[in-house]
Design a protein around this motif. Structure first.
Motif, mmCIF file in Angstrom:
data_model
loop_
_atom_site.group_PDB
_atom_site.id
_atom_site.type_symbol
_atom_site.label_atom_id
_atom_site.label_comp_id
_atom_site.label_asym_id
_atom_site.label_seq_id
_atom_site.Cartn_x
_atom_site.Cartn_y
_atom_site.Cartn_z
ATOM 1 N N ARG A 122 -0.903 23.568 73.740
ATOM 2 C CA ARG A 122 -1.651 22.253 74.082
ATOM 3 C C ARG A 122 -1.873 21.387 72.940
ATOM 4 O O ARG A 122 -2.402 20.328 73.166
ATOM 5 C CB ARG A 122 -2.991 22.566 74.516
ATOM 6 C CG ARG A 122 -2.666 23.312 76.077
ATOM 7 C CD ARG A 122 -4.300 23.698 76.620
ATOM 8 N NE ARG A 122 -3.999 24.558 77.713
ATOM 9 C CZ ARG A 122 -3.484 24.062 78.978
ATOM 10 N NH1 ARG A 122 -3.610 22.810 79.218
ATOM 11 N NH2 ARG A 122 -3.702 24.948 79.806
ATOM 12 N N ASP A 176 0.613 30.433 71.331
ATOM 13 C CA ASP A 176 -0.483 30.754 72.241
ATOM 14 C C ASP A 176 -1.045 29.283 72.980
ATOM 15 O O ASP A 176 -0.250 28.232 72.827
ATOM 16 C CB ASP A 176 -1.645 31.416 71.386
ATOM 17 C CG ASP A 176 -2.337 30.290 70.539
ATOM 18 O OD1 ASP A 176 -2.272 29.025 70.559
ATOM 19 O OD2 ASP A 176 -2.665 30.930 69.416
ATOM 20 N N ASP A 177 -1.748 29.395 73.888
ATOM 21 C CA ASP A 177 -2.218 28.276 74.616
ATOM 22 C C ASP A 177 -2.689 27.256 73.811
ATOM 23 O O ASP A 177 -2.217 25.911 74.008
ATOM 24 C CB ASP A 177 -3.265 28.811 75.628
ATOM 25 C CG ASP A 177 -2.895 29.420 76.764
ATOM 26 O OD1 ASP A 177 -1.774 29.912 76.908
ATOM 27 O OD2 ASP A 177 -3.565 29.537 77.858
ATOM 28 N N ARG A 229 6.233 20.915 81.629
ATOM 29 C CA ARG A 229 5.844 20.298 82.773
ATOM 30 C C ARG A 229 7.011 19.397 83.091
ATOM 31 O O ARG A 229 7.460 19.228 84.268
ATOM 32 C CB ARG A 229 4.528 19.847 82.734
ATOM 33 C CG ARG A 229 4.100 19.074 84.074
ATOM 34 C CD ARG A 229 4.084 19.590 85.357
ATOM 35 N NE ARG A 229 3.585 20.865 85.629
ATOM 36 C CZ ARG A 229 2.375 21.231 85.517
ATOM 37 N NH1 ARG A 229 1.631 20.427 85.729
ATOM 38 N NH2 ARG A 229 1.894 22.540 85.737
ATOM 39 N N ASP A 267 -7.803 22.970 82.717
ATOM 40 C CA ASP A 267 -7.853 24.214 83.287
ATOM 41 C C ASP A 267 -6.578 24.957 83.915
ATOM 42 O O ASP A 267 -6.863 26.102 84.482
ATOM 43 C CB ASP A 267 -9.245 24.151 84.448
ATOM 44 C CG ASP A 267 -8.618 23.218 85.494
ATOM 45 O OD1 ASP A 267 -7.609 22.500 85.385
ATOM 46 O OD2 ASP A 267 -9.206 23.138 86.471
ATOM 47 N N GLU A 268 -5.769 24.242 83.641
ATOM 48 C CA GLU A 268 -4.309 24.812 84.401
ATOM 49 C C GLU A 268 -3.660 25.852 83.263
ATOM 50 O O GLU A 268 -3.488 25.609 82.071
ATOM 51 C CB GLU A 268 -3.395 23.707 84.425
ATOM 52 C CG GLU A 268 -1.956 24.055 85.349
ATOM 53 C CD GLU A 268 -1.252 22.669 85.796
ATOM 54 O OE1 GLU A 268 -0.317 22.728 86.492
ATOM 55 O OE2 GLU A 268 -1.796 21.540 85.298
ATOM 56 N N SER A 269 -3.427 26.950 83.533
ATOM 57 C CA SER A 269 -2.846 27.910 83.009
ATOM 58 C C SER A 269 -1.183 27.593 82.317
ATOM 59 O O SER A 269 -0.439 27.327 83.155
ATOM 60 C CB SER A 269 -2.749 29.411 83.792
ATOM 61 O OG SER A 269 -1.870 30.063 83.211
ATOM 62 N N CYS A 270 -1.127 27.841 81.024
ATOM 63 C CA CYS A 270 0.135 27.664 80.334
ATOM 64 C C CYS A 270 1.194 28.486 80.921
ATOM 65 O O CYS A 270 2.271 28.086 81.254
ATOM 66 C CB CYS A 270 0.041 27.472 78.831
ATOM 67 S SG CYS A 270 -0.769 26.421 78.032
ATOM 68 N N ALA A 271 0.515 29.585 81.331
ATOM 69 C CA ALA A 271 1.554 30.791 81.702
ATOM 70 C C ALA A 271 2.134 30.332 83.056
ATOM 71 O O ALA A 271 3.411 30.361 83.429
ATOM 72 C CB ALA A 271 0.958 32.013 81.833
ATOM 73 N N GLU A 272 1.327 29.506 84.172
ATOM 74 C CA GLU A 272 1.809 29.231 85.271
ATOM 75 C C GLU A 272 2.660 28.083 84.922
ATOM 76 O O GLU A 272 3.584 27.720 85.970
ATOM 77 C CB GLU A 272 0.330 28.794 85.992
ATOM 78 C CG GLU A 272 -0.280 30.072 86.595
ATOM 79 C CD GLU A 272 -1.823 29.333 87.359
ATOM 80 O OE1 GLU A 272 -1.766 28.362 87.471
ATOM 81 O OE2 GLU A 272 -2.422 30.320 87.651
#
Length: 171
Positions: free
Chosen positions: A35, A30-31, A50, A93-98
């Motif tokens: 992180r 999960d997110d 990334r 605030d950046e989506s992990c999915a993105e």
């Protein structure tokens, strides 16, 4: 293509498998887990994705092999990067999915570049300080990205084992 098809196919299949290993390893997270940093260096799994996107796929294939620009490279910011290169940064605030979708898109772009490029061709954009034998052909670039992806897949496995106590085995 006039490259040795078996050698080319084996090399690219191994690169594909390394990428798939990374994606499969992070899929159940999960997110919050993506992180979470578990190693003393402080990087987290989504930051590694990334890095594989920017410092792996995009830089080596879009820039070095195909000659694209670096206008997308993130600027260093010591306050945000905690001593790591900027290509590891994922904003809160950046989506992990993105981030994962961007990795998948960069893989697809890289595969398109590689499909249209001979492995014995010279890269279009070499760094000025590279000696002539360093990354002299696309094959050496693919081998470099493969080694980096596999190395980071191992790092990811160790970090995830610390996170969820589940052992992973790469075959």
């Amino acid at each position: 293509m006039h490259d040795d098809d078996r050698g080319r196919d084996a090399l690219l299949a191994t690169l594909h498998a390394a990428r798939a290993h990374v994606l499969t390893a992070i899929e159940p997270l999960d997110d919050a887990q993506l992180r979470t940093a578990t190693l003393p260096s402080g990087w987290n799994p989504i930051g590694l994705v990334r890095h594989l996107t920017y410092g792996g796929e995009r830089y080596w294939f879009e820039v070095v092999v195909a000659g694209g620009g670096l206008d997308w490279w993130p600027a260093d910011d010591a306050a945000l990067d905690a001593g790591r290169p900027a290509d590891w940064r994922v904003a809160p605030d950046e989506s992990c999915a993105e981030v994962v979708a961007a990795y998948r898109a960069s893989i697809a772009a890289s595969d398109g570049i590689l499909a249209a490029t001979r492995l014995d061709a010279a890269p279009v954009r070499r760094e000025p300080d590279w000696p002539p034998e360093r990354f002299a052909d696309v094959r050496s670039v693919v081998l470099h990205v493969l080694a980096e992806t596999l190395t980071h897949a191992g790092h990811l496995d160790a970090a995830l084992e610390l996170l969820d106590r589940r052992q992973r085995l790469v075959l």
